[in-house]
Design an enzyme around this catalytic site. Sequence first.
Site, PDB file in Angstrom:
ATOM      1  N   GLU A 229       0.879  -1.179   0.000  1.00 51.83           N
ATOM      2  CA  GLU A 229       0.000   0.000   0.000  1.00 51.83           C
ATOM      3  C   GLU A 229       0.909   1.220   0.000  1.00 51.83           C
ATOM      4  OE1 GLU A 229      -3.402   0.261   0.106  1.00 51.83           O
ATOM      5  OE2 GLU A 229      -3.793  -1.884   0.021  1.00 51.83           O
ATOM      6  N   CYS A 263      -2.252   9.483   2.579  1.00 54.60           N
ATOM      7  CA  CYS A 263      -1.794   8.878   1.319  1.00 54.60           C
ATOM      8  C   CYS A 263      -2.719   9.184   0.159  1.00 54.60           C
ATOM      9  CB  CYS A 263      -1.626   7.380   1.487  1.00 54.60           C
ATOM     10  SG  CYS A 263      -3.135   6.565   2.036  1.00 54.60           S
TER      11      CYS A 263
HETATM   12  P1  NAD Z   1       7.343   5.052   7.611  1.00 53.36           P
HETATM   13  O1  NAD Z   1       8.597   5.823   7.495  1.00 53.36           O
HETATM   14  O2  NAD Z   1       6.665   4.955   8.933  1.00 53.36           O
HETATM   15  O3  NAD Z   1       7.657   3.634   7.024  1.00 53.36           O
HETATM   16  C1  NAD Z   1       6.683   2.611   6.976  1.00 53.36           C
HETATM   17  C2  NAD Z   1       7.249   1.388   7.678  1.00 53.36           C
HETATM   18  O4  NAD Z   1       8.436   0.953   7.017  1.00 53.36           O
HETATM   19  C3  NAD Z   1       7.624   1.633   9.145  1.00 53.36           C
HETATM   20  O5  NAD Z   1       7.098   0.597   9.931  1.00 53.36           O
HETATM   21  C4  NAD Z   1       9.120   1.624   9.114  1.00 53.36           C
HETATM   22  O6  NAD Z   1       9.691   1.144  10.317  1.00 53.36           O
HETATM   23  C5  NAD Z   1       9.445   0.698   7.975  1.00 53.36           C
HETATM   24  N1  NAD Z   1      10.749   0.983   7.379  1.00 53.36           N
HETATM   25  C6  NAD Z   1      11.282   2.203   7.155  1.00 53.36           C
HETATM   26  N2  NAD Z   1      12.510   2.082   6.568  1.00 53.36           N
HETATM   27  C7  NAD Z   1      12.734   0.749   6.438  1.00 53.36           C
HETATM   28  C8  NAD Z   1      13.829  -0.029   5.904  1.00 53.36           C
HETATM   29  N3  NAD Z   1      14.904   0.557   5.388  1.00 53.36           N
HETATM   30  N4  NAD Z   1      13.710  -1.356   5.921  1.00 53.36           N
HETATM   31  C9  NAD Z   1      12.612  -1.959   6.435  1.00 53.36           C
HETATM   32  N5  NAD Z   1      11.551  -1.275   6.942  1.00 53.36           N
HETATM   33  C10 NAD Z   1      11.609   0.055   6.956  1.00 53.36           C
HETATM   34  O7  NAD Z   1       6.237   5.616   6.629  1.00 53.36           O
HETATM   35  P2  NAD Z   1       6.453   6.410   5.279  1.00 53.36           P
HETATM   36  O8  NAD Z   1       6.994   5.511   4.238  1.00 53.36           O
HETATM   37  O9  NAD Z   1       7.137   7.711   5.531  1.00 53.36           O
HETATM   38  O10 NAD Z   1       4.919   6.700   4.964  1.00 53.36           O
HETATM   39  C11 NAD Z   1       4.572   7.633   4.037  1.00 53.36           C
HETATM   40  C12 NAD Z   1       4.315   6.986   2.688  1.00 53.36           C
HETATM   41  O11 NAD Z   1       3.347   5.960   2.845  1.00 53.36           O
HETATM   42  C13 NAD Z   1       3.732   7.933   1.687  1.00 53.36           C
HETATM   43  O12 NAD Z   1       4.286   7.671   0.427  1.00 53.36           O
HETATM   44  C14 NAD Z   1       2.255   7.593   1.702  1.00 53.36           C
HETATM   45  O13 NAD Z   1       1.577   7.943   0.533  1.00 53.36           O
HETATM   46  C15 NAD Z   1       2.316   6.132   1.918  1.00 53.36           C
HETATM   47  N6  NAD Z   1       1.077   5.672   2.511  1.00 53.36           N
HETATM   48  C16 NAD Z   1       0.281   4.840   1.803  1.00 53.36           C
HETATM   49  C17 NAD Z   1      -0.922   4.423   2.349  1.00 53.36           C
HETATM   50  C18 NAD Z   1      -1.845   3.512   1.619  1.00 53.36           C
HETATM   51  O14 NAD Z   1      -2.797   3.058   2.233  1.00 53.36           O
HETATM   52  N7  NAD Z   1      -1.620   3.198   0.353  1.00 53.36           N
HETATM   53  C19 NAD Z   1      -1.286   4.844   3.619  1.00 53.36           C
HETATM   54  C20 NAD Z   1      -0.425   5.680   4.317  1.00 53.36           C
HETATM   55  C21 NAD Z   1       0.762   6.069   3.761  1.00 53.36           C
END
Ligand code: NAD
Length: 453
Positions: A229, A263
């Site tokens: 997602e 998102c």
């Molecule tokens: P985040 O930084 O919290 O990362 C998401 C998860 O990935 C966390 O649990 C984090 O610990 C893990 N993570 C981070 N780096 C990692 C690595 N190198 N290796 C393994 N795991 C790792 O969240 P984010 O990515 O900043 O969230 C924002 C993004 O998410 C935006 O692009 C947004 O559009 C997208 N998003 C999508 C949805 C959806 O439902 N499609 C919902 C919310 C957010």
Amino acid sequence: MNTAVTPTDRSQSTEDAEDTPALVARLRATFATGRTRPLAWREEQLTRLRALFTENREAIADALHSDLRKPRAEAYAAEVDLPVREIDHTLAHLAQWLTPTSLGQESLAGLPQGSTAGTQYEPLGTVLVIAPWNYPVQLSLVPVAGALAAGNAVLLKPSELAPATSELMARLVPQYLDPEAVAVVEGGVPETTELLAQRFDHIFYTGNGTVGRIVMRAAAEHLTPVTLELGGKSPVFVDWDADVSVVAARLADTKFRNAGQTCVAPDYVLTDPATARALEVALAEAVEGMFGPDPQSSEAYGRMVNQRHFDRVSALLGSGTTVFGGHTDREDVYIAPTVLAGVKGDDPVMQEEIFGPVLPIVEVEDLDEAITFINDRDKPLALYGFTENETTRRRLAAETSSGGLGFGLPMAHLRVHDLPFGGVGESGMGSYHGPHSIAAFSHRRARLDVPLG
Ligand code: NAD
């Protein structure tokens, strides 16, 4: 790593002693006993999860305020009430969704008389849910609800960027859900990397595409299926015939909620020059109506999650001309609701998902130019249109691609539990919500019965 995996009556030392491989092995062993399969167990877990939400409404809102300064009304609506409705909908229909299907006799031509065939869902096993920080409760526990409804054991890894919420879920989940089948592991990159080295039967990841690729690579080692997602720049096409005051009110409400860190928030607007002028005025009025003349002092307005994201979004403010907003305060991780006019496709603000309270307006001559603009970029998570024109609606549906398509009210499609919620291309793969969560977390098994006699 802080694991909150044990029932409340286990000692702290036992809790600390359980390392990641042992924890995953324990969840797998639970699944292998068949404990998670009966409908009654699934319904009980969903009922308890519902209670987790309703009995901890204030604690959830407090944690979200601490992590994101999320306004309480937003916290209740998006992170308690919406998940509760999703659970209620699932409880009401789960037995029906799980009913095996059967094919008609015309599908069985050539097989012995009396043969029957159909499909039935079976749980996948042990599911890993990796959640983001922006709706840290909803985006953790709605996937968990789906995985439980489908009869799986689940390991949840909340986002370390929302630490109060992560800690709260790590504390509450073992109190409410079956601790032999559901666990929470808190942590950041090292902990997630260690989790990803384990074998799971499905990985459900919500977050950005860079990490999405890391997740998918790790999953490939074990041939584990994934749901990703992800995000993207969700465009909004505003037609000349749309009522700009309605458009502005709905755009402002969806763009500036959670300080733009949603998102499926509208990322940018495509419209003709005359509508752009009218929209700029109407947006300024709508934003003042929502947050007053000084949004920084409004309890209804949130903050950026941290200074890194503050810096990233602040750097995008130079594109186009500022219609209103533009004010920032780094100490307070505050970025004012901002509208940028006259933005071009090659401006910095158009190169990445904004994920903040900045709305660029890009002027196009007509629908053809808008469609070309959309199709020249990655497939977005959502595409929105405001138009009275049926041909425009039909063309946007037929000539573009996006995870979801919404006319008239951005973001509302995710509240319709029976619609699949998910992306396509760069915005992700797979979907969930309602019956689509059962499909996401199950194997659809083909079954053929041929009589012996
Ligand atoms: P985040 O930084 O919290 O990362 C998401 C998860 O990935 C966390 O649990 C984090 O610990 C893990 N993570 C981070 N780096 C990692 C690595 N190198 N290796 C393994 N795991 C790792 O969240 P984010 O990515 O900043 O969230 C924002 C993004 O998410 C935006 O692009 C947004 O559009 C997208 N998003 C999508 C949805 C959806 O439902 N499609 C919902 C919310 C957010």
